[in-house]
Design a protein around this motif. Structure first.
Motif, PDB file in Angstrom:
ATOM      1  N   HIS A  14       0.906  -1.116   0.126  1.00 53.92           N
ATOM      2  CA  HIS A  14       0.035   0.177  -0.126  1.00 53.92           C
ATOM      3  C   HIS A  14       1.041   1.380  -0.016  1.00 53.92           C
ATOM      4  O   HIS A  14       0.214   2.105  -0.430  1.00 53.92           O
ATOM      5  N   HIS A  15       2.101   1.125   0.880  1.00 58.25           N
ATOM      6  CA  HIS A  15       2.796   2.501   0.752  1.00 58.25           C
ATOM      7  C   HIS A  15       3.973   2.649  -0.148  1.00 58.25           C
ATOM      8  O   HIS A  15       4.585   3.602   0.073  1.00 58.25           O
ATOM      9  N   VAL A  17       5.926   4.007  -2.895  1.00 60.19           N
ATOM     10  CA  VAL A  17       5.633   5.046  -3.723  1.00 60.19           C
ATOM     11  C   VAL A  17       6.552   4.931  -5.012  1.00 60.19           C
ATOM     12  O   VAL A  17       6.129   5.480  -6.312  1.00 60.19           O
ATOM     13  N   ASP A  18       7.553   4.278  -4.880  1.00 59.57           N
ATOM     14  CA  ASP A  18       8.457   3.961  -6.127  1.00 59.57           C
ATOM     15  C   ASP A  18       9.371   2.909  -5.899  1.00 59.57           C
ATOM     16  O   ASP A  18       9.721   2.543  -4.708  1.00 59.57           O
ATOM     17  N   GLN A  20      12.545   0.483  -7.193  1.00 56.73           N
ATOM     18  CA  GLN A  20      13.635   0.415  -8.125  1.00 56.73           C
ATOM     19  C   GLN A  20      13.805  -1.031  -8.776  1.00 56.73           C
ATOM     20  O   GLN A  20      13.402  -1.876  -8.037  1.00 56.73           O
ATOM     21  N   THR A  24      14.799  -1.932  -4.188  1.00 59.01           N
ATOM     22  CA  THR A  24      14.899  -1.184  -3.154  1.00 59.01           C
ATOM     23  C   THR A  24      13.359  -0.161  -3.478  1.00 59.01           C
ATOM     24  O   THR A  24      12.983   0.361  -4.367  1.00 59.01           O
ATOM     25  N   LEU A  26      10.710   3.183  -2.195  1.00 60.66           N
ATOM     26  CA  LEU A  26      10.525   4.321  -1.570  1.00 60.66           C
ATOM     27  C   LEU A  26       9.131   4.221  -0.761  1.00 60.66           C
ATOM     28  O   LEU A  26       8.142   3.978  -1.663  1.00 60.66           O
ATOM     29  N   TYR A  28       5.966   5.502   1.807  1.00 63.38           N
ATOM     30  CA  TYR A  28       5.428   6.636   2.448  1.00 63.38           C
ATOM     31  C   TYR A  28       5.133   6.391   3.885  1.00 63.38           C
ATOM     32  O   TYR A  28       4.958   5.280   4.283  1.00 63.38           O
ATOM     33  N   THR A 157      10.881  14.494   3.192  1.00 62.95           N
ATOM     34  CA  THR A 157      10.307  13.834   1.995  1.00 62.95           C
ATOM     35  C   THR A 157       8.917  13.142   2.464  1.00 62.95           C
ATOM     36  O   THR A 157       8.396  12.631   1.588  1.00 62.95           O
ATOM     37  N   GLN A 158       8.861  12.741   3.604  1.00 67.20           N
ATOM     38  CA  GLN A 158       7.674  11.904   4.130  1.00 67.20           C
ATOM     39  C   GLN A 158       7.780  10.571   3.679  1.00 67.20           C
ATOM     40  O   GLN A 158       6.782   9.839   3.799  1.00 67.20           O
ATOM     41  N   THR A 159       9.163  10.414   3.307  1.00 69.70           N
ATOM     42  CA  THR A 159       9.221   8.773   2.860  1.00 69.70           C
ATOM     43  C   THR A 159      10.525   8.315   3.457  1.00 69.70           C
ATOM     44  O   THR A 159      11.265   9.046   3.969  1.00 69.70           O
ATOM     45  N   ILE A 161      13.783   4.998   2.155  1.00 70.03           N
ATOM     46  CA  ILE A 161      14.494   4.388   1.293  1.00 70.03           C
ATOM     47  C   ILE A 161      14.635   3.039   2.226  1.00 70.03           C
ATOM     48  O   ILE A 161      15.177   2.803   2.952  1.00 70.03           O
ATOM     49  N   GLN A 162      13.624   1.763   1.526  1.00 67.13           N
ATOM     50  CA  GLN A 162      13.812   0.503   2.376  1.00 67.13           C
ATOM     51  C   GLN A 162      13.677  -0.730   1.479  1.00 67.13           C
ATOM     52  O   GLN A 162      13.160  -0.394   0.277  1.00 67.13           O
TER      53      GLN A 162
END
Lengths: 468, 203
Positions: A14-15, A17-18, A20, A24, A26, A28, A157-159, A161-162
């Motif tokens: 659900h969360h 955003v992007d 890769q 990896t 991004l 939210y 950024t409210q995000t 990288i995970q």
């Protein structure tokens, strides 16, 4: 038919955003909690780069680690602590972030405040520069601790990288016995899987014994999932979760409540969802637990003895145990119930909610703390303290010989004036028994609030089952 | 962030499992609003007696390891608290690379944000590197991140695994926030959708 998903998979997907090519993501962040110790350098970074906070409305600040638990009218006397707390206030004012300061009745330990305000909700992603953010997983929210660089990243950024975590399920079947608390379940689990047992995983706690826990008990379990090395702990939201949230100040209201509820009900793991790792325990076989060493995995049932390093085949493990026993001033083979204590600490984000205070008060009511013992109760928030006072729990504790304090992290990590002296031994409801955690040279035994209360009365580690 | 491409230095062997962040930097040293100056408190309870005097037998207090730039540790290094003061303290001391059997997740992640390379190797390799490191100041190790190689003082090389994206960021000293802000349109699109499906998250 689509692939069955776990609660974690659903929140994660659900969360995103992007994503890769290498996996990896991004993701939210729905709620960012900040406190005075791990945020100043993040704000400094924003300032030097000229970056604003993207979603101040999804950010809440509270001072907890450094605040005094004695009379608040005197303010903070330690100049370094004062600077950190004042810096938090200034940063919140400058960046437009809500801040519960020391004078606010809602102030308290950040992980107690979020749920209490209804900010913590199922399906959310929640982060904080504090490893015990895992607490919020009790609501079926994906919640984990981050470092200060990531705090800055979320502010900007409210995000985050995970990379996705692996799924692990810990099923606690059956029912808890008399005198056995949520704390005993999680200590028992950590004893079984070890402090690195959950590394790289999000642990979903399931089974009858977990379903039967109150929200407070579920928070205690998820709180200590980091002590099992897990990135986060999770428990599927159910009717108890929804009932806890309904009407809380910052929970969804009116029409939004119905909409949120419909979404929250879709979150529990699908039947047939795959977990990379599975562990099962029988709650009925778990006795009240106490730690004897300097890692949360150094744990045993209260009716047991201090283990003997000589029984360890692995030399590194043997050395670690010898070091732990030397630090703790204990000898192999001692009955755990013969260990005398100097201090009792009932508090922390693990066990300072109203239910914890009720459980401890029920044990000490009409009894008295042993003469040699200094005993503290530090409520988790101003509202917990108020509630306890309305129920007369403060009188029970004070009459029994406890000190009744103002809310904060306090002796869990000894950043304020509440700390152990070298060699002092403490029965503590907190989460870490690392060397020096409660003050340099201090010795910590972790246990439930009921067990800490029993220890306070006896002046030594004691089995609460003999008192209830 | 300081980039990490190649690094040569002396390695200090710390043969302890489960070194927690309270040991790497105790909470009483976290009362700062700066990132710098934490190196003197690194591994405080292992390095110092209660009165603040040094424990001469502790590895980092031995003359041959005082300038160590690499730490070789055991299992589950950095467990416990999320405090980034732990990598800040390592960096301030001069440690640019920690080699261990395993790391706790948050600590591992925090290293990459500070130009520190955490390397995971199997127990047998750690034992071999530890043997070399015990030779002290004359035993220099070289780490080449691009090649994912460690060369030990005897000239033997061994390779290690690392996530390609993290490697890329570390090699180039990239600022995560800068990278993410390039994706601001995707963040805005996400927020637009969430405003419809989860209006209760928008005040």
């Amino acid at each position: 038919m689509s692939k069955p998903l776990t609660l974690f998979d659903k929140i994660w997907n659900h969360h995103v955003v992007d994503r890769q090519k290498d996996g990896t993501c991004l993701i939210y962040v729905d709620l960012h909690l900040i406190h005075e110790v791990t945020s100043p350098q993040a704000f400094e970074g924003l300032r030097s780069a000229g970056r604003p906070v993207r979603r101040p409305d999804l950010t809440l600040a509270v001072a907890d680690h450094n605040v005094p638990t004695t009379d608040r009218r005197f303010g903070i006397t330690d100049p370094e602590s004062l600077l950190q707390v004042e810096t938090l206030g200034q940063n919140c004012a400058a960046f437009g972030i809500r801040y519960f300061d020391m004078g606010d009745i809602r102030q308290g330990i950040v992980h107690i405040v979020g749920p209490e305000q209804g900010l913590t909700q199922p399906g959310m992603t929640i982060v904080c520069g504090d490893s015990h953010t895992s607490t919020h997983g009790a609501f079926g929210a994906l919640a984990f601790g981050i470092g200060t660089s990531e705090v800055e990243h979320v502010l900007a950024t409210q995000t985050l990288i995970q990379r996705p975590a692996s799924n692990m399920r810990v099923t606690v079947s059956g029912r808890r016995g008399k005198g056995v608390a949520a704390k005993d379940l999680i200590l028992g689990i950590i004893g079984q899987i070890g402090t690195a047992g959950g590394t790289g995983h999000v642990i979903e706690f399931a089974g009858q014994a977990v379903a039967e826990l109150s929200m407070e008990g579920r928070m205690t379990m998820c709180n200590m999932s980091i002590e099992a090395g897990a990135r986060a702990g999770l428990i599927a939201p159910d009717e108890k979760t929804f009932a806890y949230l309904l009407g809380r100040p910052m929970a969804p209201k009116a029409g939004a409540w119905e909409m949120a509820l419909a979404y929250w009900k879709t979150l529990p793991s699908d039947p047939g969802a795959i977990y990379e790792s599975e562990v099962t325990l029988d709650a009925g076989a778990i006795a009240p637990q106490v730690t004897w060493g300097t890692s949360p995995q150094d744990v045993a049932a209260i009716d047991g003895t201090v283990p003997d390093p000589a029984d360890q085949a692995d030399p590194r493990r043997r050395e670690a145990m010898e070091r732990a026993l030397s630090y703790m001033g204990l000898a192999p083979g001692m009955n755990l119930r013969d260990i005398h204590i100097d201090t009792v600490f009932i508090g922390s984000c693990t066990n300072a909610r109203i239910e914890d205070l009720r459980a401890a008060a029920a044990v000490v009511k009409n009894r008295h703390v042993a003469d040699s013992v200094r005993a503290l109760v530090v409520p988790g928030s101003g509202l917990v303290k108020n509630q306890a006072e309305a129920e007369g729990l403060d009188r029970i504790f004070i009459d029994a010989g406890f000190e009744w304090r103002e809310p904060g992290c306090s002796m869990c990590l000894a950043m304020n004036a509440d700390k152990l002296k070298p060699g002092e031994r403490c029965a503590s409801t907190s989460n870490r028994n690392f060397e020096g955690r409660q003050g340099p040279g201090g010795r910590t035994h972790l246990m439930s609030p009921e067990m800490a209360a029993a220890a306070a009365l006896a002046g030594r580690l004691a089995d609460v089952r003999e008192l209830v | 962030m300081q980039k990490f491409d190649t690094f040569s230095g002396v390695a200090a062997p710390l043969q302890i499992d489960n070194v927690d962040t309270d040991r790497i930097i105790p909470a009483r040293f976290l009362k700062t609003i700066k990132r710098s100056g934490l190196g003197t408190a690194l591994l405080y309870p292992l390095r110092y007696h209660a009165d603040g005097s040094e424990r001469p037998d502790f590895v980092l207090n031995q003359p041959r390891y005082r300038k160590a730039g690499i730490l070789i540790a055991g299992e589950n290094f950095g467990c416990g608290s999320s405090r980034e003061h732990a990598p800040w303290a390592l960096l301030d001391f001069g440690i640019r690379c920690v080699i261990a059997e395993s790391f706790a997740d948050i600590f591992y992640n925090n290293c990459f944000k500070n130009g520190i390379l955490p390397v995971v190797l199997p127990k047998s390799e750690i034992a071999r590197l530890t043997e070399c490191a015990e030779r002290g100041a004359n035993a220099v190790f070289t780490i080449d991140l691009a090649k994912q190689e460690i060369t030990d003082p005897d000239g033997r090389t061994l390779t290690f695994e690392i996530d390609p994206f993290r490697k890329h960021c570390l090699l180039n000293g990239l600022d995560d926030i800068g990278l993410t802000l390039e994706k601001a349109p995707a963040i805005a699109t996400y927020e637009q959708a969430a405003r419809q499906t989860q209006p209760w998250l928008f005040k």
